[in-house]
Design a protein around this motif. Structure first.
Motif, PDB file in Angstrom:
ATOM      1  N   THR A  50       4.933 -12.272 -15.665  1.00  0.00           N
ATOM      2  CA  THR A  50       5.525 -11.683 -16.872  1.00  0.00           C
ATOM      3  C   THR A  50       5.243 -10.196 -16.928  1.00  0.00           C
ATOM      4  OG1 THR A  50       5.266 -13.762 -18.072  1.00  0.00           O
ATOM      5  CG2 THR A  50       5.561 -11.764 -19.387  1.00  0.00           C
ATOM      6  N   GLU A  51       4.028  -9.803 -16.559  1.00  0.00           N
ATOM      7  CA  GLU A  51       3.668  -8.373 -16.566  1.00  0.00           C
ATOM      8  C   GLU A  51       4.491  -7.597 -15.545  1.00  0.00           C
ATOM      9  OE1 GLU A  51      -0.209  -5.456 -15.874  1.00  0.00           O
ATOM     10  OE2 GLU A  51      -0.462  -7.624 -15.975  1.00  0.00           O
ATOM     11  N   GLU A  52       4.711  -8.194 -14.376  1.00  0.00           N
ATOM     12  CA  GLU A  52       5.494  -7.507 -13.345  1.00  0.00           C
ATOM     13  C   GLU A  52       6.954  -7.366 -13.766  1.00  0.00           C
ATOM     14  OE1 GLU A  52       3.148  -8.705  -9.236  1.00  0.00           O
ATOM     15  OE2 GLU A  52       4.340 -10.218 -10.281  1.00  0.00           O
ATOM     16  N   LEU A  53       7.438  -8.343 -14.522  1.00  0.00           N
ATOM     17  CA  LEU A  53       8.831  -8.305 -14.952  1.00  0.00           C
ATOM     18  C   LEU A  53       9.058  -7.431 -16.177  1.00  0.00           C
ATOM     19  CD1 LEU A  53       9.862 -12.056 -14.545  1.00  0.00           C
ATOM     20  CD2 LEU A  53      10.799 -10.112 -13.269  1.00  0.00           C
ATOM     21  N   TYR A  54       8.115  -7.500 -17.131  1.00  0.00           N
ATOM     22  CA  TYR A  54       8.376  -6.883 -18.431  1.00  0.00           C
ATOM     23  C   TYR A  54       7.303  -5.903 -18.876  1.00  0.00           C
ATOM     24  CZ  TYR A  54      11.452 -10.940 -18.499  1.00  0.00           C
ATOM     25  OH  TYR A  54      12.386 -11.891 -18.173  1.00  0.00           O
ATOM     26  N   GLY A  55       6.442  -5.438 -17.966  1.00  0.00           N
ATOM     27  CA  GLY A  55       5.396  -4.501 -18.351  1.00  0.00           C
ATOM     28  C   GLY A  55       5.967  -3.281 -19.051  1.00  0.00           C
ATOM     29  N   ASN A  56       5.232  -2.748 -20.025  1.00  0.00           N
ATOM     30  CA  ASN A  56       5.751  -1.658 -20.854  1.00  0.00           C
ATOM     31  C   ASN A  56       5.128  -0.301 -20.578  1.00  0.00           C
ATOM     32  OD1 ASN A  56       7.486  -3.329 -22.388  1.00  0.00           O
ATOM     33  ND2 ASN A  56       5.721  -4.057 -23.581  1.00  0.00           N
ATOM     34  N   ASN A  57       4.189  -0.221 -19.608  1.00  0.00           N
ATOM     35  CA  ASN A  57       3.570   1.091 -19.412  1.00  0.00           C
ATOM     36  C   ASN A  57       4.522   2.020 -18.676  1.00  0.00           C
ATOM     37  OD1 ASN A  57       3.193   0.927 -16.478  1.00  0.00           O
ATOM     38  ND2 ASN A  57       1.657  -0.640 -16.926  1.00  0.00           N
ATOM     39  N   ALA A  58       4.098   3.291 -18.538  1.00  0.00           N
ATOM     40  CA  ALA A  58       4.979   4.332 -18.007  1.00  0.00           C
ATOM     41  C   ALA A  58       5.405   4.076 -16.571  1.00  0.00           C
ATOM     42  CB  ALA A  58       4.283   5.689 -18.111  1.00  0.00           C
ATOM     43  N   ASN A  59       4.612   3.304 -15.847  1.00  0.00           N
ATOM     44  CA  ASN A  59       4.926   3.057 -14.439  1.00  0.00           C
ATOM     45  C   ASN A  59       5.945   1.944 -14.238  1.00  0.00           C
ATOM     46  OD1 ASN A  59       3.169   5.006 -13.420  1.00  0.00           O
ATOM     47  ND2 ASN A  59       1.425   3.622 -13.564  1.00  0.00           N
ATOM     48  N   LYS A  60       6.438   1.376 -15.320  1.00  0.00           N
ATOM     49  CA  LYS A  60       7.340   0.230 -15.210  1.00  0.00           C
ATOM     50  C   LYS A  60       8.819   0.613 -15.240  1.00  0.00           C
ATOM     51  CE  LYS A  60       4.047  -2.822 -15.035  1.00  0.00           C
ATOM     52  NZ  LYS A  60       3.800  -3.600 -13.812  1.00  0.00           N
ATOM     53  N   LYS A  61       9.135   1.889 -15.147  1.00  0.00           N
ATOM     54  CA  LYS A  61      10.547   2.264 -15.163  1.00  0.00           C
ATOM     55  C   LYS A  61      11.237   1.678 -13.928  1.00  0.00           C
ATOM     56  CE  LYS A  61       9.577   6.765 -13.026  1.00  0.00           C
ATOM     57  NZ  LYS A  61       9.718   8.221 -13.193  1.00  0.00           N
ATOM     58  N   PRO A  62      12.457   1.212 -14.074  1.00  0.00           N
ATOM     59  CA  PRO A  62      13.163   0.538 -12.972  1.00  0.00           C
ATOM     60  C   PRO A  62      13.341   1.450 -11.767  1.00  0.00           C
ATOM     61  CG  PRO A  62      14.280   0.185 -15.074  1.00  0.00           C
ATOM     62  CD  PRO A  62      13.243   1.243 -15.311  1.00  0.00           C
ATOM     63  N   LEU A  63      13.284   0.855 -10.587  1.00  0.00           N
ATOM     64  CA  LEU A  63      13.548   1.587  -9.362  1.00  0.00           C
ATOM     65  C   LEU A  63      15.042   1.867  -9.279  1.00  0.00           C
ATOM     66  CD1 LEU A  63      12.218   2.563  -6.662  1.00  0.00           C
ATOM     67  CD2 LEU A  63      12.896   0.366  -5.692  1.00  0.00           C
ATOM     68  N   ALA A  64      15.398   3.040  -8.758  1.00  0.00           N
ATOM     69  CA  ALA A  64      16.813   3.381  -8.608  1.00  0.00           C
ATOM     70  C   ALA A  64      17.539   2.260  -7.871  1.00  0.00           C
ATOM     71  CB  ALA A  64      16.950   4.702  -7.859  1.00  0.00           C
ATOM     72  N   ARG A  65      18.690   1.875  -8.382  1.00  0.00           N
ATOM     73  CA  ARG A  65      19.400   0.706  -7.869  1.00  0.00           C
ATOM     74  C   ARG A  65      19.717   0.785  -6.366  1.00  0.00           C
ATOM     75  NH1 ARG A  65      19.206  -4.394  -8.117  1.00  0.00           N
ATOM     76  NH2 ARG A  65      21.189  -5.489  -7.911  1.00  0.00           N
ATOM     77  N   PRO A  66      20.164   1.935  -5.835  1.00  0.00           N
ATOM     78  CA  PRO A  66      20.419   1.965  -4.385  1.00  0.00           C
ATOM     79  C   PRO A  66      19.181   1.633  -3.557  1.00  0.00           C
ATOM     80  CG  PRO A  66      21.430   3.847  -5.455  1.00  0.00           C
ATOM     81  CD  PRO A  66      20.560   3.190  -6.478  1.00  0.00           C
ATOM     82  N   LEU A  67      17.992   2.004  -4.045  1.00  0.00           N
ATOM     83  CA  LEU A  67      16.768   1.729  -3.304  1.00  0.00           C
ATOM     84  C   LEU A  67      16.416   0.251  -3.335  1.00  0.00           C
ATOM     85  CD1 LEU A  67      14.522   4.750  -4.407  1.00  0.00           C
ATOM     86  CD2 LEU A  67      16.170   4.622  -2.532  1.00  0.00           C
ATOM     87  N   SER A  68      16.487  -0.362  -4.528  1.00  0.00           N
ATOM     88  CA  SER A  68      16.147  -1.781  -4.639  1.00  0.00           C
ATOM     89  C   SER A  68      17.170  -2.661  -3.910  1.00  0.00           C
ATOM     90  CB  SER A  68      16.051  -2.191  -6.109  1.00  0.00           C
ATOM     91  OG  SER A  68      17.276  -1.991  -6.792  1.00  0.00           O
ATOM     92  N   VAL A  69      18.446  -2.293  -3.982  1.00  0.00           N
ATOM     93  CA  VAL A  69      19.489  -3.069  -3.303  1.00  0.00           C
ATOM     94  C   VAL A  69      19.299  -3.024  -1.792  1.00  0.00           C
ATOM     95  CG1 VAL A  69      21.957  -3.156  -2.776  1.00  0.00           C
ATOM     96  CG2 VAL A  69      21.208  -2.884  -5.136  1.00  0.00           C
ATOM     97  N   SER A  70      18.878  -1.872  -1.280  1.00  0.00           N
ATOM     98  CA  SER A  70      18.667  -1.766   0.163  1.00  0.00           C
ATOM     99  C   SER A  70      17.590  -2.732   0.640  1.00  0.00           C
ATOM    100  CB  SER A  70      18.303  -0.328   0.541  1.00  0.00           C
ATOM    101  OG  SER A  70      17.045   0.050  -0.007  1.00  0.00           O
ATOM    102  N   ILE A  71      16.546  -2.932  -0.187  1.00  0.00           N
ATOM    103  CA  ILE A  71      15.490  -3.889   0.157  1.00  0.00           C
ATOM    104  C   ILE A  71      16.012  -5.316   0.033  1.00  0.00           C
ATOM    105  CG2 ILE A  71      13.216  -4.778  -0.485  1.00  0.00           C
ATOM    106  CD1 ILE A  71      13.117  -2.064   0.859  1.00  0.00           C
ATOM    107  N   GLU A  72      16.720  -5.602  -1.043  1.00  0.00           N
ATOM    108  CA  GLU A  72      17.268  -6.951  -1.252  1.00  0.00           C
ATOM    109  C   GLU A  72      18.164  -7.382  -0.089  1.00  0.00           C
ATOM    110  OE1 GLU A  72      19.302  -6.645  -4.942  1.00  0.00           O
ATOM    111  OE2 GLU A  72      17.480  -6.304  -6.130  1.00  0.00           O
ATOM    112  N   ARG A  73      18.934  -6.460   0.423  1.00  0.00           N
ATOM    113  CA  ARG A  73      19.926  -6.809   1.444  1.00  0.00           C
ATOM    114  C   ARG A  73      19.398  -6.728   2.872  1.00  0.00           C
ATOM    115  NH1 ARG A  73      25.239  -3.481  -0.845  1.00  0.00           N
ATOM    116  NH2 ARG A  73      25.570  -4.752  -2.725  1.00  0.00           N
ATOM    117  N   HIS A  74      18.441  -5.841   3.126  1.00  0.00           N
ATOM    118  CA  HIS A  74      18.122  -5.531   4.520  1.00  0.00           C
ATOM    119  C   HIS A  74      16.663  -5.687   4.927  1.00  0.00           C
ATOM    120  CE1 HIS A  74      22.194  -3.990   4.878  1.00  0.00           C
ATOM    121  NE2 HIS A  74      21.993  -3.195   3.844  1.00  0.00           N
TER     122      HIS A  74
END
Length: 282
Positions: A195-219
């Motif tokens: 739950t903390e990894e998914l919904y953590g509220n501290n400053a370090n929890k801002k989403p990773l830029a989508r092109p970067l995360s998609v590249s990991i998901e796909r490749h």
């Protein structure tokens, strides 16, 4: 700093496990680095006279995310380092405004509004050249066109060849080399996120830029360690596959203390003969 804490933790755990005080960890990494920068950094340290007893290359995320998620997005070769397009635009294409700038400077007006319009116009030219112009102009280069036809394979090849070059250097020096492929939260099915990894509220929890995360998901699954010639290869991509506790400290690729302890323990177990021999040789 996190990297200093992790270096101390690694050395501490090594000394404790092997009942010695001989292990000292020197961190030669740098934020946002990706191959072949690690290989170049090793050669630079060699030039300075640094002689390690062991080389550990810990990589994976940046090699895929920054090459595919950033370089490809900006029409750059896979081999270029992070944010290279920004410095390239500032240093190369800014000259495209010189002619216009000189013409506008050839006459002066005592009316502030005219001078303001001139400034806005030349500033627009500058921004066009440095930012949006970079991708447009670079996309016309024949080298980029050729590379983009097989960009993903090229990305993997750079990762493989860089590691193999490090191994060849280490072998020449008589130094053991360990290549560790890191886990990442964006690899599909690699961890049940807490739950903390998914919904953590501290400053370090801002989403990773989508092109970067998609590249990991796909490749990320496609990195093939069998193409590496290193004798010691540790694939940690499934290290947290059954770990339900929180090990990631942000939405990118960094770990908390539990995550680092698990990573270190896995390295010590799988490369125990290497560490054991170092304590005997010393």
């Amino acid at each position: 700093r996190e990297d200093i804490v992790n270096d101390y933790l690694f050395a501490h755990e090594l000394n404790k496990r092997f009942d010695t005080d001989q292990f000292v960890v020197y961190n030669a990494a740098f934020g946002g680095g990706k191959q072949p920068q690690q290989y170049f950094k090793m050669l630079y340290l060699d030039l300075l006279g640094f002689n390690p007893d062991l080389i550990i290359n810990y990589d994976g995320f940046n090699e895929v995310a920054l090459s595919i998620g950033q370089n490809l997005e900006n029409n750059l070769n896979a081999i270029y380092p992070r944010n290279f397009y920004e410095s390239l635009g500032a240093s190369v294409y800014d000259g495209s405004c010189f002619s216009l700038n000189n013409k506008l400077l050839s006459f002066n007006s005592y009316m502030p509004i005219i001078e303001l319009v001139k400034w806005i116009y030349i500033r627009g030219c500058h921004n066009e050249a440095v930012w949006s112009g970079v991708s447009k102009k670079m996309s016309n280069q024949e080298l980029i066109k050729i590379e983009q036809k097989d960009f993903i394979s090229r990305t993997f090849l750079i990762w493989e060849e860089s590691s193999n070059k490090i191994y060849e250097y280490a072998k020449l020096k008589g130094v053991p080399y360990i290549h560790v492929l890191q886990p990442n939260r964006h690899q599909v099915g690699s961890k049940p996120l807490s739950t903390e990894e998914l919904y953590g509220n501290n400053a370090n929890k801002k989403p990773l830029a989508r092109p970067l995360s998609v590249s990991i998901e796909r490749h990320y699954d496609s990195l093939d360690m069998s193409n590496l010639i290193a004798e010691y290869k540790i694939d940690q991509r499934s290290l947290f596959i059954t770990e339900e506790r929180t090990v990631y400290s942000d939405q990118c690729c960094h770990f908390n203390k539990l995550g680092m302890e698990t990573i270190i323990d896995d390295i010590m177990i799988k490369a125990e003969p290497v560490f054991r021999k170092l304590t005997v040789d010393k």
